[in-house]
Structure formats: structure tokens, C-alpha cells
Design an enzyme around this catalytic site. Sequence first.
Site, PDB file in Angstrom:
ATOM      1  N   SER A 201      14.278 -32.385  -3.145  1.00 33.78           N
ATOM      2  CA  SER A 201      13.606 -31.239  -3.754  1.00 33.78           C
ATOM      3  C   SER A 201      12.930 -31.655  -5.063  1.00 33.78           C
ATOM      4  O   SER A 201      12.065 -32.527  -5.050  1.00 33.78           O
ATOM      5  CB  SER A 201      14.619 -30.113  -3.958  1.00 33.78           C
ATOM      6  N   ASP A 432      10.844 -25.392   6.090  1.00 35.16           N
ATOM      7  CA  ASP A 432      11.371 -25.413   4.719  1.00 35.16           C
ATOM      8  C   ASP A 432      10.747 -24.280   3.908  1.00 35.16           C
ATOM      9  O   ASP A 432       9.525 -24.225   3.754  1.00 35.16           O
ATOM     10  CB  ASP A 432      11.048 -26.755   4.063  1.00 35.16           C
ATOM     11  N   HIS A 461      15.955 -25.996   3.583  1.00 33.75           N
ATOM     12  CA  HIS A 461      15.341 -26.784   2.525  1.00 33.75           C
ATOM     13  C   HIS A 461      15.930 -28.183   2.531  1.00 33.75           C
ATOM     14  O   HIS A 461      17.090 -28.391   2.157  1.00 33.75           O
ATOM     15  CB  HIS A 461      15.597 -26.093   1.189  1.00 33.75           C
TER      16      HIS A 461
END
Length: 491
Positions: A201, A432, A461
Site C-alpha cells: 500500500s 482492490d 487491498h
Amino acid sequence: MARMRTVAALAAALTATVLAAPPQADGTATHTPYHQKLSWAACAGLPVHGPASMECGTLTVPRDYAHPKSGELDIAVSRIPATGPGARLGSLVVNFGGPGIPGITELAERTAAGELARLNRRYDLIGFDPRGTGRSTPVDCGDLSGVTATDPAAQARQVAQACRKHSGALLRWVGTPNAAHDLDVVRAALGDDRLTYLGFSYGGRLGSVYAHEFPHHTGRVVLDGVPDPTLDDTGTALAQAAAFQHALGDFAADCASRGCPVPGRTRAEVVSGIAAAARSLGGRALPTVSGRLDRSAYLQGVQNALYSKDDWTFLREALDALREGDGELMMQLAYPGQLGVAARPVRASSWSTPGNYEMAKLAIDCRDTPERHTPAAVHALDGRFARASSVFGTSIEATLLSCTGWSPGDPASRRVAAPTAPQALLVSTTGDPATPYPGAAHMAAALANGSRVLTYRGEGHGAYFAHSPCVTAGVEAYLIDGAMPKVGAVC
């Protein structure tokens, strides 16, 4: 990467920081931080139990790399030594994103659960708390009980004022380019010529900026759940609104197939039922042990549960309890740590990190962006956000006001070109919601070094922890053997 909500600083100051001299090409250091060696000792006071072999240490880094004698910050680092069998390959630095997630705690928890076991056989796993977070010199915004405004812009100003009062000397230095410099100090202290890195991320943003700043010290890099460096704040928010709406539909279809507590037998009907429940909370709030569940909290709980398919079960349970008038489970999903106050989550996950996560995230996000939106300018976007997401559009649009009252930041974290760095492996999930799938292709193009995208057809995610043997094998084959997936590989 939870939606960029918020870091404060002066653009000229950060520009000077970005241009501060790194180690010279021959490997000699130009700043004293590069002369450090880590002294390892037992990790004390962690909120979770990590492996018995886990050790901790601390490095000092300049607050301002352009003026290294103007003050120092602490950077906390942890190590879980390679277990074998097989020859040790070096150190693998892991960043779990946020920004603001304390990497030491998260690495301890993930490793104790066996989630990085194969990589740990060949690598020392390295966790670190980036500047402003966790055990490193942290952003502290004090007691936020005085933040009483309900208007998003007014509330943001009150939070910004509190953060300046308690951490004013730190806020201008917490941006991603400075964190990338810290990461290079960590690399040097570990004794590695090149950084081997696994970033999730926001960790993708940090890893790409590192490759841009230190291409000749970049080694094997994997970025999972990749932020799009080509989008500004508005573009990011609109992309996320559409992606979260799509993820909600995926949950709704799954829920309908199992017998959903929300009325409806189809994907569309369940989405409509979830939206209707939000509207019903618009004029009233449901009392719970943790506070009052209003429309905003309800939508935040639903949105949080869409980060991982593993959390869909808990969302169904929360929706079922809500049907009986019990909003406590939804409150726990919504606010595992709001405004720096840790609450007890339904389960431990990357977004339920305790400590100063919310305030560190706010500070770093606001430092990384120059955009400051007025309420009128945001209101002008109402139609675009409504079209992007009928359920989340309004709440995600409001996050554009989160940096109100913060000094303008700098867009340096969007500069990621690294044509002389080795190609990276970028992992991207088609469903996602937080870092939408197109971002990985845009990042690969922006890096301009032949970086390759591994596609995971799934939800949630990030992909490495999504229980896909194909993704796991692809990531580990690259980090352990240097074997890239084929161009266009899909799991």
C-alpha cells in the site's frame, strides 16, 4: 492504503531535503547517520507477542537532511533473524503501509502468525517505524477531546492546531522523501549494499520514492497494492470512490449468495439495502457501548471491512446485529483507532493498528500533498463523486478537506522515475478498493525501468496476504531467486 486524508510543511524546505546529498556513488558517507551500526537487544513493551528471536534497535537521523546538525530524530528498527534452511540472502525490509502503521508491531504479529515464514528462512526480516510513527519520534497531537466541530473543514482546522501545538517542530519533516532517506540509513546500518524491500500500500509509495532517490542502492523490490503516482488528491479520491462502490457490489453478491441479513436476493438489491440503512441513520444515531453509531460511522465500518475479504464475515455479523438494533460490532469496525485513541477492534488487521496511527497518517499525507481544497471547491465536485459511488461518494469527497488548516505540502512523493534502478515487481488486485488496479500499470510506466505487473484476479487491498498460492509463489520466487513472472502474468 486508506484514502489519503492528510501532512504539514513548507515546499521549499522539503525540496532542500530531497536534494540533500546521499551517500556518494563509491559508497562513502557524506552524513554521520551512515556511520552507525545497529545494536540489537530484546524488544520490550510491544503490544503483541512476536517471535522469541526478534530484536530491536534504534538509529538517529537528521530531522533535516539538508542541515544535519539542526536536530535529530529516532528511527526504531527490528530484526527477526533468518531461520534457515538455506543460505541467508541478507535483509528484507518490510513496510506495511498506512502511512502511519508501526512496522515493528505489524511485523511481529504477521511473523508470529507464520505469514512470512518462507521469506524468513532466507532473509532477516526487518521492521521499522517510519519517522513520525510508533516507536520512532512520533507525531503527537495531544488530547483531542477539544475537537468538537462537526463541519469537516472546521474539525480539520482544530486537529491541525492541536498537532502544531504538540508536534510543530516535527510536522514539516515527516514526508515520504525524508522517510526514504531514513530507509537508506537503515540499509547502510544493516550492512547491505542494496535494499531488498517488500512494501504494501503506502509502502509502494515509499519504495518507489526510494528507487527514485537511491537507484544505485536499490535491489529486489516488491510493491503490493500500488498507489497511482499520476493522480492528484481529487483523482485519487474519485478512483477510490468508484473502486469501493465496486468492492461493495462484490461483497453484496457474496452476501446474497449466502443469505444476507440485508434485504435483497441480488447484488443490486443488497447494495440498495446497505445504502438504505445508511440513510436511516442520517437523522438519528444508535447508542452503543463505544459511542453513537451515526451515518458516518456506519459507512466507515462498511468501508473498512472491504479492505480484506477476510473481513466480510465480520461485516455480515455487524449487519445482522444492526438489524436487531445492536450497533456495537459496526462501531468496532468503524473506529479501531479514531483520532489517535485506540479502540478494541473486532479482529487484528492492518487498519486496526493502535497507537498514533491516525495522527501519523494525517501528518504524512498532508505533508505529501500541496493541495488544499476549499469547501466551495469540494462542493463543486458533488456530482462527480455521486456518479463514482452512490454509497461512499459523499464521505470520500469530504476527505479532501482533511488537510484544511495544515501548511501546504510538497508533491515530491509523486516523483518516482527511476530508469537506472533495477526493475521492480508490482502486484495489483483487480478488485482492490484502496489502490485501484490501474495504479500499478501507471506506476510501472512512471518508474521507467521495465518494472513488471503481476495481476491478481480477486478482491481486497493487496494480494500477498490474500491466500493466493500463485501470488505467494510469484513474490517469493522473485525475492528469493530473482525470477520475475512473465509479462502479463495473471493469478
